[in-house]
Design an enzyme around this catalytic site. Structure first.
Site, PDB file in Angstrom:
ATOM      1  N   GLN A   1       0.845  -1.293  -0.164  1.00 14.16           N
ATOM      2  CA  GLN A   1      -0.229  -0.168   0.122  1.00 14.16           C
ATOM      3  C   GLN A   1       0.779   1.272   0.017  1.00 14.16           C
ATOM      4  O   GLN A   1       1.787   1.380   0.833  1.00 14.16           O
ATOM      5  CB  GLN A   1      -0.783  -0.178   1.229  1.00 14.16           C
ATOM      6  CG  GLN A   1      -1.892   1.236   1.239  1.00 14.16           C
ATOM      7  CD  GLN A   1      -2.980   1.043   2.497  1.00 14.16           C
ATOM      8  OE1 GLN A   1      -2.950   0.046   3.212  1.00 14.16           O
ATOM      9  NE2 GLN A   1      -4.108   2.066   2.221  1.00 14.16           N
TER      10      GLN A   1
ATOM     11  N   HIS B   1      -8.580   1.585  -1.159  1.00 10.48           N
ATOM     12  CA  HIS B   1      -9.026   1.542  -2.674  1.00 10.48           C
ATOM     13  C   HIS B   1      -9.169  -0.019  -3.060  1.00 10.48           C
ATOM     14  O   HIS B   1      -7.997  -0.658  -2.559  1.00 10.48           O
ATOM     15  CB  HIS B   1      -7.948   2.343  -3.515  1.00 10.48           C
ATOM     16  CG  HIS B   1      -6.559   2.250  -3.135  1.00 10.48           C
ATOM     17  ND1 HIS B   1      -5.969   2.675  -2.111  1.00 10.48           N
ATOM     18  CD2 HIS B   1      -5.509   1.352  -3.816  1.00 10.48           C
ATOM     19  CE1 HIS B   1      -4.586   2.224  -1.980  1.00 10.48           C
ATOM     20  NE2 HIS B   1      -4.433   1.551  -3.010  1.00 10.48           N
TER      21      HIS B   1
ATOM     22  N   HIS C   1      -8.150  -2.032  -6.240  1.00 15.75           N
ATOM     23  CA  HIS C   1      -7.765  -2.338  -7.461  1.00 15.75           C
ATOM     24  C   HIS C   1      -8.732  -3.237  -8.336  1.00 15.75           C
ATOM     25  O   HIS C   1      -8.721  -4.249  -8.043  1.00 15.75           O
ATOM     26  CB  HIS C   1      -6.301  -2.803  -7.722  1.00 15.75           C
ATOM     27  CG  HIS C   1      -5.262  -2.035  -7.143  1.00 15.75           C
ATOM     28  ND1 HIS C   1      -4.265  -1.068  -7.693  1.00 15.75           N
ATOM     29  CD2 HIS C   1      -4.881  -2.085  -5.781  1.00 15.75           C
ATOM     30  CE1 HIS C   1      -3.653  -0.585  -6.793  1.00 15.75           C
ATOM     31  NE2 HIS C   1      -3.822  -1.122  -5.728  1.00 15.75           N
TER      32      HIS C   1
HETATM   33  P1  5GP Z   1      -1.456   0.953  -3.602  1.00 15.27           P
HETATM   34  O1  5GP Z   1      -0.147   0.669  -3.805  1.00 15.27           O
HETATM   35  O2  5GP Z   1      -1.745   2.214  -2.506  1.00 15.27           O
HETATM   36  O3  5GP Z   1      -2.278  -0.244  -3.397  1.00 15.27           O
HETATM   37  O4  5GP Z   1      -2.080   1.843  -4.840  1.00 15.27           O
HETATM   38  C1  5GP Z   1      -2.018   3.046  -5.124  1.00 15.27           C
HETATM   39  C2  5GP Z   1      -2.312   3.201  -6.762  1.00 15.27           C
HETATM   40  O5  5GP Z   1      -2.357   4.578  -6.920  1.00 15.27           O
HETATM   41  C3  5GP Z   1      -0.928   2.787  -7.463  1.00 15.27           C
HETATM   42  O6  5GP Z   1      -1.578   1.796  -8.388  1.00 15.27           O
HETATM   43  C4  5GP Z   1      -0.665   4.151  -8.219  1.00 15.27           C
HETATM   44  O7  5GP Z   1      -0.313   4.076  -9.534  1.00 15.27           O
HETATM   45  C5  5GP Z   1      -1.999   4.924  -8.073  1.00 15.27           C
HETATM   46  N1  5GP Z   1      -1.821   6.364  -7.904  1.00 15.27           N
HETATM   47  C6  5GP Z   1      -0.669   6.989  -7.339  1.00 15.27           C
HETATM   48  N2  5GP Z   1      -0.698   8.351  -7.730  1.00 15.27           N
HETATM   49  C7  5GP Z   1      -1.808   8.253  -8.476  1.00 15.27           C
HETATM   50  C8  5GP Z   1      -2.443   9.752  -8.985  1.00 15.27           C
HETATM   51  O8  5GP Z   1      -2.138  10.680  -8.823  1.00 15.27           O
HETATM   52  N3  5GP Z   1      -3.426   9.459 -10.006  1.00 15.27           N
HETATM   53  C9  5GP Z   1      -3.914   8.146 -10.163  1.00 15.27           C
HETATM   54  N4  5GP Z   1      -5.013   8.025 -11.107  1.00 15.27           N
HETATM   55  N5  5GP Z   1      -3.342   7.091  -9.431  1.00 15.27           N
HETATM   56  C10 5GP Z   1      -2.554   7.273  -8.695  1.00 15.27           C
END
Ligand code: 5GP
Length: 115
Positions: free
Chosen positions: A95, A101, A103
């Site tokens: 994360q 969120h 995916h």
């Molecule tokens: P995590 O790694 O927390 O599970 O997922 C966060 C996701 O947010 C990542 O897949 C990353 O690519 C996406 N993300 C990060 N910054 C932004 C942004 O500014 N806009 C969008 N649309 N996605 C983002």
């Protein structure tokens, strides 16, 4: 920004741009900026819950709504039959943004176990 606010709050508030594919009163979905599959959408609650392990009993219906909405988005995007949902909970699980969120990934074959 308040402590619970992340860049996803800014996307909800239209302070930074995103390619939004779905919105209702409880949640928002937009394309991931760094897609890991032909379809890679992030589905977030508008309430800024940091991560799944921090939900409370009062969030149960919201979580149900997110799970009910995810397949609708996959279908809307042409992937009704095969998609993967991923929730990274905590830094060690990958994360990076601390606003809950889901995916929604689709459009290619996925392996198991995930990396
Ligand atoms: P995590 O790694 O927390 O599970 O997922 C966060 C996701 O947010 C990542 O897949 C990353 O690519 C996406 N993300 C990060 N910054 C932004 C942004 O500014 N806009 C969008 N649309 N996605 C983002």
């Amino acid at each position: 920004m308040a402590p619970t606010e992340t860049l996803f709050t800014k996307i909800i508030n239209r302070e930074i741009p995103a390619d939004i594919v779905y919105e209702d009163e409880l949640c928002l979905a937009f394309r991931d900026i760094n897609p890991q599959a032909p379809l890679h959408v992030l589905l977030i609650p508008k309430t800024p819950i940091a991560k799944l392990s921090e939900i409370s009993d009062s969030d149960q219906s919201l979580l149900g709504h997110l799970l009910r909405t995810a397949p609708k988005i996959a279908e809307q995007q042409g992937h009704a039959n095969a998609f993967r949902l991923v929730v990274n909970n905590g830094e060690d699980a990958g994360q990076t943004v601390f606003h809950l969120h889901l995916h929604i990934l689709a459009g290619r074959n996925f392996t198991w176990p995930p990396g």
